[in-house]
Design a protein around this motif. Structure first.
Motif, PDB file in Angstrom:
ATOM      1  N   THR A  10       0.832  -1.205   0.000  1.00  0.00           N
ATOM      2  CA  THR A  10       0.000   0.000   0.000  1.00  0.00           C
ATOM      3  C   THR A  10       0.866   1.255   0.000  1.00  0.00           C
ATOM      4  O   THR A  10       1.938   1.297   0.613  1.00  0.00           O
ATOM      5  N   ILE A  67      -1.732   0.940   5.724  1.00  0.00           N
ATOM      6  CA  ILE A  67      -3.002   0.310   5.381  1.00  0.00           C
ATOM      7  C   ILE A  67      -4.089   0.607   6.417  1.00  0.00           C
ATOM      8  O   ILE A  67      -5.283   0.565   6.105  1.00  0.00           O
ATOM      9  N   TYR A  73      -6.617   3.184   5.366  1.00  0.00           N
ATOM     10  CA  TYR A  73      -7.515   2.880   4.248  1.00  0.00           C
ATOM     11  C   TYR A  73      -8.902   2.515   4.786  1.00  0.00           C
ATOM     12  O   TYR A  73      -9.405   1.407   4.587  1.00  0.00           O
ATOM     13  N   LYS A  81      -9.265  -3.030  -0.540  1.00  0.00           N
ATOM     14  CA  LYS A  81      -8.095  -2.197  -0.270  1.00  0.00           C
ATOM     15  C   LYS A  81      -7.264  -2.033  -1.538  1.00  0.00           C
ATOM     16  O   LYS A  81      -6.642  -0.983  -1.752  1.00  0.00           O
ATOM     17  N   ASP A  96      -6.016   1.514  -3.105  1.00  0.00           N
ATOM     18  CA  ASP A  96      -4.606   1.825  -3.340  1.00  0.00           C
ATOM     19  C   ASP A  96      -4.354   2.164  -4.807  1.00  0.00           C
ATOM     20  O   ASP A  96      -3.564   3.062  -5.115  1.00  0.00           O
TER      21      ASP A  96
END
Length: 543
Positions: free
Chosen positions: A217, A221, A224, A314, A318
């Motif tokens: 990422t 993370i 997120y 996720k 990203d």
């Protein structure tokens, strides 16, 4: 003798200076950006994590159409790219899907396939492509005609259809990426006989190879929070991985995931696309003279990531944070090479995407999956029992294609067979609506899904019976990843932002449609609209 006194009133004196300048303020370069599978809400969901010089720069200093939609279905890549640049839908430009059944030739065809041309830059058939199936001009074609071919057009995308259809029929070149073990940008003899030296140099560099690295990422993370858990049951995964969670070592996964295809399936594919686009701007000297050039630029990796991991992943978040950096880098480069105030950008998408149906089901939201091959078998059995014939259907490939000759020889009418099929399909689970060729040819629908289906219906190429699945239902048995193609809002609502020369600052929630883009750019350039255009210039921004 009568004397006449004529008073000349200079109306220009009452018009703001900006409005006086705009008609003559042509950009030296138009960059049309299409982000593959970008829902509108990605702009708002990830806004707080975007930098100030990417998406935020476009929105804050450009014009943002917040209620922009596709006005047709199916919402897929080929028709989407064609519609953005031609100003009309599949009913006119003829790109009715990525792949469709050709009733005349009796075969499945691909939207950009062209067996009459040869590959350039590769020994495979990956370059045997052209826009010959697209029946109308793009605004890039009209700009070439207007400038007596002094203005250049270059199309770039990882996907062949994403490069070819936007660039149109008269482009200087369109380039797309061949993955697998090749890892090169290629083209076809429709455009040129050999790759320019700058393309050969780029292919011989280590740029593509450099992206075989770890994908982690961009930020911590834990920040997120606009997406779901990193490890869940609704994502696909790369071959060789037992789970779908960060980080991903692309060097280790390369062999099992078809070599350079793996790069395409990560945000690094967008990085590679931008690298190539910046090389094209420099080598082709785009925006360097007084004749407007056009660069069509499609970012495809967003679509690949969405299909694998789903819109709530996720990985998608990203990918868009990294795309934001790509946009910022492009703007900086254009300011340096073309000059601030000398270019115009629009950014949109070729379609949106829906939430993963299995995820929605877990939340008790109506959704699901249906196997269209089973449905096809049931339909054939019904017609055999109803008419005592086994040859009335020629093909079920999304729509139902009837065998018109068999219908005539059986003493039946097409209208009757269509209606019986429609009655049968409406009694099947997860089917919401059914439209027949007779309805679509004889009735003018003005709104809703009926209008979307009609705008996507090509009299010569489309099937005879078209069915619409329920919202959040897809014709697949795979319970992971997102897809698209419907006329529902999650597939039709996409961004549309204009920025740069001739563009006022602002936003609107008034509805705009994807087919309005090409007439708007044509109006800005003072050129003829594409010859099949049905959209309208976005006067709220231009006037």
């Amino acid at each position: 003798m009568r004397h006449f006194i004529i008073f000349l009133f200079c109306i220009c004196c009452s018009i703001p200076l900006q409005a006086q300048i705009l008609p003559n303020a042509k950009p030296k370069l138009v960059v049309g950006i299409v982000v593959d599978q970008m829902r509108y809400d990605y702009l708002t969901r990830f806004w707080d994590q975007f930098g100030d010089d990417g998406f935020k720069e476009l929105v804050n200093n450009g014009f943002n159409f917040r209620n922009n939609h596709f006005n047709y279905a199916p919402t897929v890549t080929g028709p989407g790219h064609a519609s953005v640049f031609t100003g009309t839908g599949p009913a006119n430009h003829g790109i009715i899907d990525n792949i469709w059944y050709d009733k005349i030739g009796g075969e499945i065809v691909y939207c950009a396939e062209d067996r009459s041309v040869s590959s350039v830059g590769t020994t495979s058939s990956a370059g045997k492509m052209s826009p010959h199936r697209m029946k109308v001009t793009s605004f890039a074609d009209e700009n070439r005609l207007y400038t007596q071919f002094r203005g250049k057009t270059i199309g770039i995308s990882l996907k062949d259809r994403g490069a070819i259809l936007p660039a149109g029929h008269t482009a200087n070149a369109a380039y797309w990426f061949e993955g697998g073990n090749v890892g090169k940008w290629i083209s076809s003899t429709f455009y040129l006989e050999e790759l320019p030296k700058w393309v050969q140099d780029f292919n011989n560099s280590e740029v593509a190879q450099s992206y075989f690295k770890t994908w982690n990422t961009l930020h911590d993370i834990s920040t997120y929070t606009q997406s779901g858990d990193d490890l869940n049951n609704f994502e696909g995964r790369f071959r060789g991985e037992s789970t779908a969670d960060f980080p991903y070592d692309l060097r280790e996964l390369r062999e099992e995931n078809k070599g350079f295809d793996l790069i395409v399936n990560t945000p690094y594919g967008n990085d590679l696309t931008l690298d190539f686009a910046l090389a094209a701007i420099e080598a082709e000297e785009l925006g360097k003279d007084d004749y407007t050039d056009v660069l069509t630029l499609s970012f495809s990796s967003t679509d690949k990531v969405g299909h694998i991991f789903g819109v709530n992943s996720k990985e998608v978040q990203d990918t868009y944070l990294r795309l934001d950096r790509n946009i910022a880098k492009l703007l900086r480069s254009l300011n340096e090479s073309v000059g601030e105030g000398n270019y115009t950008i629009f950014l949109t998408a070729d379609h949106g995407a829906g939430d993963v149906p299995s995820y929605l089901e877990s939340l008790k939201i109506p959704a699901g999956y249906t196997d269209t091959s089973i449905l096809s078998t049931k339909l054939e059995d019904f017609l055999k029992e109803e008419f005592r014939r086994e040859d009335l259907i020629e093909m079920v490939f999304g729509p139902v294609y009837l065998n018109h000759e068999a219908i005539r020889s059986a003493g039946l009418t097409r209208e009757h067979v269509e209606q019986r099929i429609a009655d049968f399909l409406l009694n099947q689970d997860m089917i919401s609506k059914v439209f027949t060729r007779t309805q679509l040819e004889q009735t003018q629908f003005s709104s809703g899904l009926a209008s979307a289906i009609q705008q996507g219906f090509h009299h010569k190429r489309s099937g005879d019976v078209i069915f619409v699945l329920d919202p959040a239902v897809i014709g697949s048995s795979f319970p992971t990843g997102s897809t698209h193609g419907s006329g529902y809002n999650y597939d039709t609502h996409v961004p549309l932002i204009f920025y740069g020369t001739g563009i006022t600052h602002g936003h609107t929630t008034q509805r705009s449609e994807i087919v309005d883009i090409a007439p708007t750019i044509s109006s800005l350039l003072g050129i003829q609209f594409p010859n099949g255009a049905t959209g309208k210039p976005l006067s709220i921004m231009l006037d």
